[in-house]
Each structure stands twice: as C-alpha cells, then as structure tokens.
Design a protein around this motif. Sequence first.
Motif, PDB file in Angstrom:
ATOM      1  N   LYS A  38       1.059  -1.242  -0.099  1.00 17.66           N
ATOM      2  CA  LYS A  38      -0.072  -0.096   0.030  1.00 17.66           C
ATOM      3  C   LYS A  38       0.880   1.191  -0.070  1.00 17.66           C
ATOM      4  O   LYS A  38       0.569   2.170  -0.739  1.00 17.66           O
ATOM      5  CB  LYS A  38      -0.837   0.032   1.047  1.00 17.66           C
ATOM      6  CG  LYS A  38      -1.712   1.125   1.351  1.00 17.66           C
ATOM      7  CD  LYS A  38      -2.527   1.036   2.619  1.00 17.66           C
ATOM      8  CE  LYS A  38      -3.478   2.492   2.784  1.00 17.66           C
ATOM      9  NZ  LYS A  38      -4.014   2.562   4.039  1.00 17.66           N
ATOM     10  N   ALA A  39       1.943   1.130   0.829  1.00 14.65           N
ATOM     11  CA  ALA A  39       2.719   2.533   1.043  1.00 14.65           C
ATOM     12  C   ALA A  39       3.512   2.806  -0.546  1.00 14.65           C
ATOM     13  O   ALA A  39       3.709   3.824  -0.987  1.00 14.65           O
ATOM     14  CB  ALA A  39       3.972   2.344   1.949  1.00 14.65           C
ATOM     15  N   LEU A  40       3.856   1.626  -1.141  1.00  9.69           N
ATOM     16  CA  LEU A  40       4.580   1.816  -2.346  1.00  9.69           C
ATOM     17  C   LEU A  40       3.820   1.876  -3.470  1.00  9.69           C
ATOM     18  O   LEU A  40       4.211   2.098  -4.829  1.00  9.69           O
ATOM     19  CB  LEU A  40       5.725   0.472  -2.366  1.00  9.69           C
ATOM     20  CG  LEU A  40       6.806   0.520  -1.471  1.00  9.69           C
ATOM     21  CD1 LEU A  40       7.310  -0.695  -1.405  1.00  9.69           C
ATOM     22  CD2 LEU A  40       7.777   1.446  -1.744  1.00  9.69           C
ATOM     23  N   ASP A  41       2.253   1.561  -3.337  1.00 11.79           N
ATOM     24  CA  ASP A  41       1.676   1.623  -4.425  1.00 11.79           C
ATOM     25  C   ASP A  41       1.833   0.510  -5.430  1.00 11.79           C
ATOM     26  O   ASP A  41       1.661   0.772  -6.682  1.00 11.79           O
ATOM     27  CB  ASP A  41       1.337   2.859  -4.943  1.00 11.79           C
ATOM     28  CG  ASP A  41      -0.048   3.086  -5.846  1.00 11.79           C
ATOM     29  OD1 ASP A  41      -0.807   2.328  -5.721  1.00 11.79           O
ATOM     30  OD2 ASP A  41       0.062   3.889  -6.867  1.00 11.79           O
ATOM     31  N   ASP A  87       1.610  -3.953  -6.055  1.00 15.74           N
ATOM     32  CA  ASP A  87       1.259  -5.402  -5.538  1.00 15.74           C
ATOM     33  C   ASP A  87       2.108  -5.956  -4.579  1.00 15.74           C
ATOM     34  O   ASP A  87       3.159  -5.744  -4.516  1.00 15.74           O
ATOM     35  CB  ASP A  87       1.113  -6.445  -6.769  1.00 15.74           C
ATOM     36  CG  ASP A  87       0.207  -7.499  -6.464  1.00 15.74           C
ATOM     37  OD1 ASP A  87      -1.052  -7.473  -6.630  1.00 15.74           O
ATOM     38  OD2 ASP A  87       0.830  -8.583  -6.416  1.00 15.74           O
ATOM     39  N   ARG A  88       1.454  -6.985  -3.731  1.00 13.67           N
ATOM     40  CA  ARG A  88       2.139  -7.677  -2.673  1.00 13.67           C
ATOM     41  C   ARG A  88       3.262  -8.467  -3.355  1.00 13.67           C
ATOM     42  O   ARG A  88       4.170  -8.728  -2.649  1.00 13.67           O
ATOM     43  CB  ARG A  88       1.112  -8.564  -2.029  1.00 13.67           C
ATOM     44  CG  ARG A  88       0.014  -8.032  -1.312  1.00 13.67           C
ATOM     45  CD  ARG A  88      -0.978  -8.935  -0.578  1.00 13.67           C
ATOM     46  NE  ARG A  88      -0.558 -10.435  -0.214  1.00 13.67           N
ATOM     47  CZ  ARG A  88       0.211 -10.422   1.038  1.00 13.67           C
ATOM     48  NH1 ARG A  88      -0.018  -9.587   2.012  1.00 13.67           N
ATOM     49  NH2 ARG A  88       0.696 -11.731   1.320  1.00 13.67           N
ATOM     50  N   ARG A  89       2.816  -9.327  -4.683  1.00 12.19           N
ATOM     51  CA  ARG A  89       4.002  -9.805  -5.256  1.00 12.19           C
ATOM     52  C   ARG A  89       5.283  -9.146  -5.526  1.00 12.19           C
ATOM     53  O   ARG A  89       6.263  -9.540  -5.617  1.00 12.19           O
ATOM     54  CB  ARG A  89       3.295 -10.584  -6.511  1.00 12.19           C
ATOM     55  CG  ARG A  89       2.285 -11.825  -6.032  1.00 12.19           C
ATOM     56  CD  ARG A  89       1.624 -12.281  -7.343  1.00 12.19           C
ATOM     57  NE  ARG A  89       0.880 -11.079  -7.957  1.00 12.19           N
ATOM     58  CZ  ARG A  89      -0.148 -11.203  -8.694  1.00 12.19           C
ATOM     59  NH1 ARG A  89      -0.326 -12.378  -9.327  1.00 12.19           N
ATOM     60  NH2 ARG A  89      -0.776  -9.992  -9.142  1.00 12.19           N
ATOM     61  N   THR A  90       4.890  -7.878  -6.006  1.00 12.78           N
ATOM     62  CA  THR A  90       6.053  -6.959  -6.356  1.00 12.78           C
ATOM     63  C   THR A  90       6.827  -6.716  -4.941  1.00 12.78           C
ATOM     64  O   THR A  90       8.038  -6.862  -4.956  1.00 12.78           O
ATOM     65  CB  THR A  90       5.591  -5.632  -6.853  1.00 12.78           C
ATOM     66  OG1 THR A  90       4.646  -5.830  -7.648  1.00 12.78           O
ATOM     67  CG2 THR A  90       6.777  -4.728  -7.173  1.00 12.78           C
ATOM     68  N   VAL A  91       6.152  -6.622  -3.545  1.00 11.38           N
ATOM     69  CA  VAL A  91       7.057  -6.339  -2.601  1.00 11.38           C
ATOM     70  C   VAL A  91       7.890  -7.556  -2.259  1.00 11.38           C
ATOM     71  O   VAL A  91       9.011  -7.453  -1.766  1.00 11.38           O
ATOM     72  CB  VAL A  91       6.142  -6.012  -1.297  1.00 11.38           C
ATOM     73  CG1 VAL A  91       6.905  -5.831  -0.105  1.00 11.38           C
ATOM     74  CG2 VAL A  91       5.332  -4.656  -1.584  1.00 11.38           C
ATOM     75  N   THR A  92       7.274  -8.850  -2.431  1.00 14.62           N
ATOM     76  CA  THR A  92       8.077  -9.917  -2.130  1.00 14.62           C
ATOM     77  C   THR A  92       9.114 -10.228  -3.056  1.00 14.62           C
ATOM     78  O   THR A  92      10.253 -10.460  -2.591  1.00 14.62           O
ATOM     79  CB  THR A  92       6.905 -11.150  -2.401  1.00 14.62           C
ATOM     80  OG1 THR A  92       6.002 -11.019  -1.434  1.00 14.62           O
ATOM     81  CG2 THR A  92       7.747 -12.402  -1.944  1.00 14.62           C
ATOM     82  N   ALA A  93       8.852 -10.027  -4.188  1.00 13.90           N
ATOM     83  CA  ALA A  93      10.110  -9.726  -5.211  1.00 13.90           C
ATOM     84  C   ALA A  93      11.211  -8.825  -4.655  1.00 13.90           C
ATOM     85  O   ALA A  93      12.291  -9.300  -5.032  1.00 13.90           O
ATOM     86  CB  ALA A  93       9.458  -9.457  -6.525  1.00 13.90           C
ATOM     87  N   LEU A  94      10.915  -7.815  -4.427  1.00 13.06           N
ATOM     88  CA  LEU A  94      11.853  -6.815  -3.897  1.00 13.06           C
ATOM     89  C   LEU A  94      12.597  -7.106  -2.898  1.00 13.06           C
ATOM     90  O   LEU A  94      13.769  -6.925  -2.821  1.00 13.06           O
ATOM     91  CB  LEU A  94      11.201  -5.427  -3.481  1.00 13.06           C
ATOM     92  CG  LEU A  94      10.618  -4.706  -4.957  1.00 13.06           C
ATOM     93  CD1 LEU A  94       9.903  -3.410  -4.114  1.00 13.06           C
ATOM     94  CD2 LEU A  94      11.738  -3.965  -5.865  1.00 13.06           C
ATOM     95  N   ILE A  95      11.896  -7.680  -1.878  1.00 15.12           N
ATOM     96  CA  ILE A  95      12.738  -8.451  -0.715  1.00 15.12           C
ATOM     97  C   ILE A  95      13.682  -9.664  -1.191  1.00 15.12           C
ATOM     98  O   ILE A  95      14.777  -9.605  -0.808  1.00 15.12           O
ATOM     99  CB  ILE A  95      11.748  -8.983   0.300  1.00 15.12           C
ATOM    100  CG1 ILE A  95      10.870  -7.877   1.060  1.00 15.12           C
ATOM    101  CG2 ILE A  95      12.356  -9.803   1.267  1.00 15.12           C
ATOM    102  CD1 ILE A  95       9.720  -8.422   1.495  1.00 15.12           C
TER     103      ILE A  95
END
Length: 76
Positions: free
Chosen positions: A31-34, A36-44
Amino acid sequence: MREKQGYREQIEALATVFPGKVSLSISEAAKALDVDRRTVTALIKQKKLTAINVSLGDKYNRYLIPIASIAKMLTR
C-alpha cells in the motif's frame, strides 16, 4: 553517512499513514509503495528492500519491513 534528500519527509509521511508502527507487513508495504504484494515479495528476494523474516516454520513466511527501508526506497 548523510541521509538522502527527501528521506525525512518520507519517514514523516509514512508515520502519518501508519501511526505508531516501526515496521510494516507485506500488505502495508505494498500500500505504501502503491504496488502489488507480489512486487514487494520480489523486491525482498532481490534484496532491494530490507525485511526481517519472522517465519514460523518452513511453510509460513512472514516478513516485517522497517518503515526506514520503505523511506529509503522512495528516496532513491
């Protein structure tokens, strides 16, 4: 080390949206980065976003993302 321009403003904005929190869940970070959840997981997984794995075994992965990590990413 000197903080990047805009970093402090990002921290303050995130503290306004997520009062009292020092770390965010994947959903909150998305939400903070606007994104998808999958994108956050990939960034991690790509180590572009710092996160703490607080897993409860092999089948369940839970990450906590420090607000400072989000602010840092937003000021790159």
